[in-house]
Scaffold this motif. Structure first.
Motif, PDB file in Angstrom:
ATOM      1  N   SER A  16       0.823  -1.212   0.000  1.00  0.00           N
ATOM      2  CA  SER A  16       0.000   0.000   0.000  1.00  0.00           C
ATOM      3  C   SER A  16       0.856   1.260   0.000  1.00  0.00           C
ATOM      4  O   SER A  16       0.531   2.229  -0.686  1.00  0.00           O
ATOM      5  CB  SER A  16      -0.957   0.002   1.198  1.00  0.00           C
ATOM      6  OG  SER A  16      -1.979  -0.946   0.993  1.00  0.00           O
ATOM      7  N   ILE A  17       1.940   1.248   0.758  1.00  0.00           N
ATOM      8  CA  ILE A  17       2.845   2.403   0.763  1.00  0.00           C
ATOM      9  C   ILE A  17       3.430   2.611  -0.630  1.00  0.00           C
ATOM     10  O   ILE A  17       3.460   3.735  -1.135  1.00  0.00           O
ATOM     11  CB  ILE A  17       3.956   2.234   1.824  1.00  0.00           C
ATOM     12  CG1 ILE A  17       3.361   2.326   3.230  1.00  0.00           C
ATOM     13  CG2 ILE A  17       5.049   3.291   1.623  1.00  0.00           C
ATOM     14  CD1 ILE A  17       4.334   1.957   4.337  1.00  0.00           C
ATOM     15  N   VAL A  48      -6.307   0.206   4.182  1.00  0.00           N
ATOM     16  CA  VAL A  48      -5.618  -1.091   4.164  1.00  0.00           C
ATOM     17  C   VAL A  48      -4.476  -1.097   5.174  1.00  0.00           C
ATOM     18  O   VAL A  48      -4.329  -2.049   5.954  1.00  0.00           O
ATOM     19  CB  VAL A  48      -5.095  -1.428   2.743  1.00  0.00           C
ATOM     20  CG1 VAL A  48      -4.171  -2.646   2.760  1.00  0.00           C
ATOM     21  CG2 VAL A  48      -6.262  -1.654   1.788  1.00  0.00           C
ATOM     22  N   ILE A  49      -3.684  -0.032   5.186  1.00  0.00           N
ATOM     23  CA  ILE A  49      -2.571   0.070   6.141  1.00  0.00           C
ATOM     24  C   ILE A  49      -3.083  -0.045   7.572  1.00  0.00           C
ATOM     25  O   ILE A  49      -2.560  -0.813   8.383  1.00  0.00           O
ATOM     26  CB  ILE A  49      -1.790   1.385   5.938  1.00  0.00           C
ATOM     27  CG1 ILE A  49      -1.015   1.338   4.612  1.00  0.00           C
ATOM     28  CG2 ILE A  49      -0.843   1.659   7.117  1.00  0.00           C
ATOM     29  CD1 ILE A  49      -0.442   2.674   4.176  1.00  0.00           C
ATOM     30  N   ARG A  54      -3.961  -3.337  12.559  1.00  0.00           N
ATOM     31  CA  ARG A  54      -4.789  -3.854  13.651  1.00  0.00           C
ATOM     32  C   ARG A  54      -4.646  -5.358  13.816  1.00  0.00           C
ATOM     33  O   ARG A  54      -5.026  -5.910  14.847  1.00  0.00           O
ATOM     34  CB  ARG A  54      -6.257  -3.502  13.399  1.00  0.00           C
ATOM     35  CG  ARG A  54      -6.516  -2.003  13.461  1.00  0.00           C
ATOM     36  CD  ARG A  54      -7.933  -1.649  13.138  1.00  0.00           C
ATOM     37  NE  ARG A  54      -8.841  -2.362  14.031  1.00  0.00           N
ATOM     38  CZ  ARG A  54     -10.134  -2.525  13.793  1.00  0.00           C
ATOM     39  NH1 ARG A  54     -10.672  -2.052  12.708  1.00  0.00           N
ATOM     40  NH2 ARG A  54     -10.890  -3.172  14.647  1.00  0.00           N
ATOM     41  N   ASN A  55      -4.116  -6.023  12.810  1.00  0.00           N
ATOM     42  CA  ASN A  55      -3.971  -7.466  12.853  1.00  0.00           C
ATOM     43  C   ASN A  55      -2.536  -7.928  13.095  1.00  0.00           C
ATOM     44  O   ASN A  55      -2.232  -9.100  12.918  1.00  0.00           O
ATOM     45  CB  ASN A  55      -4.517  -8.067  11.552  1.00  0.00           C
ATOM     46  CG  ASN A  55      -6.024  -7.974  11.505  1.00  0.00           C
ATOM     47  OD1 ASN A  55      -6.716  -8.779  12.109  1.00  0.00           O
ATOM     48  ND2 ASN A  55      -6.539  -6.970  10.819  1.00  0.00           N
ATOM     49  N   ILE A  56      -1.683  -6.986  13.487  1.00  0.00           N
ATOM     50  CA  ILE A  56      -0.320  -7.342  13.894  1.00  0.00           C
ATOM     51  C   ILE A  56      -0.390  -7.645  15.393  1.00  0.00           C
ATOM     52  O   ILE A  56      -0.874  -6.817  16.163  1.00  0.00           O
ATOM     53  CB  ILE A  56       0.678  -6.182  13.632  1.00  0.00           C
ATOM     54  CG1 ILE A  56       0.606  -5.682  12.189  1.00  0.00           C
ATOM     55  CG2 ILE A  56       2.099  -6.607  14.019  1.00  0.00           C
ATOM     56  CD1 ILE A  56       0.954  -6.674  11.132  1.00  0.00           C
ATOM     57  N   MET A  72      -1.263   4.548  12.887  1.00  0.00           N
ATOM     58  CA  MET A  72      -1.644   3.927  11.622  1.00  0.00           C
ATOM     59  C   MET A  72      -3.085   3.424  11.691  1.00  0.00           C
ATOM     60  O   MET A  72      -3.877   3.634  10.766  1.00  0.00           O
ATOM     61  CB  MET A  72      -0.671   2.791  11.287  1.00  0.00           C
ATOM     62  CG  MET A  72       0.729   3.294  10.964  1.00  0.00           C
ATOM     63  SD  MET A  72       2.023   2.039  11.108  1.00  0.00           S
ATOM     64  CE  MET A  72       1.573   0.872   9.853  1.00  0.00           C
ATOM     65  N   GLY A  73      -3.411   2.782  12.786  1.00  0.00           N
ATOM     66  CA  GLY A  73      -4.788   2.327  12.978  1.00  0.00           C
ATOM     67  C   GLY A  73      -5.748   3.487  13.143  1.00  0.00           C
ATOM     68  O   GLY A  73      -6.882   3.450  12.662  1.00  0.00           O
TER      69      GLY A  73
END
Length: 117
Positions: A16-17, A48-49, A54-56, A72-73
Motif C-alpha cells: 500500500s505504501i 488497508v494500512i 490492527r492485525n499485527i 496507523m490504525g
C-alpha cells in the motif's frame, strides 16, 4: 485463526505504501487535491494500512515501539468513520514525511522476526 498471517499483513502495508508513492509521484499537493480518483485510491490504501496494522499481534507491536502502530490504525478509523473530517493536507504530510521512514522499519520487522523463528 486470522485469514492472513501477520507477516502477510506487513507485506500488505508495504504494498500500500508503494502504491501511494506511485500514485502521487510527480504531482503537487494542489494536483493531488484536484484529482478525486487519486485521493480516493490513496485513502483506500490508508484504510488497508490501518486494517493490516490492527492485525499485527501486540507482542510484535511492543517489540517495535518506534513504529507508530496506533497512529496507523487511528488514521484508518478517521478515513473510515470520520471521513468528513479527513484533512488532505494531513494525508499529504503523512505521505511526504512519515511513509518513507516506515518502509525500512517494517522491512526490519519482517527480517528480524522471520530469521528469529
Amino acid at each position: 485463526m486470522p485469514s492472513r498471517d501477520w507477516r502477510q499483513r506487513i507485506q500488505d502495508i508495504l504494498v500500500s505504501i508503494t502504491e501511494i508513492e506511485q500514485r502521487i509521484n510527480g504531482i503537487t499537493f494542489e494536483e493531488f487535491t484536484k484529482n478525486p480518483t487519486i485521493v480516493k485510491a490513496v485513502l483506500y490504501d490508508f484504510v488497508v494500512i490501518g486494517e493490516a496494522t490492527r492485525n499485527i499481534p501486540n507482542e510484535i507491536q511492543s517489540r517495535y515501539p518506534l513504529i507508530p502502530w496506533r497512529l496507523m490504525g487511528g488514521m484508518r478509523n478517521v478515513v473510515t468513520h470520520e471521513y468528513f473530517q479527513v484533512s488532505l493536507m494531513r494525508v499529504w504530510e503523512t505521505i511526504q514525511n512519515d511513509l518513507p521512514s516506515l518502509v525500512p522499519q517494517l522491512q526490519e520487522v519482517l527480517q528480524t522476526e522471520v530469521s528469529g523463528e
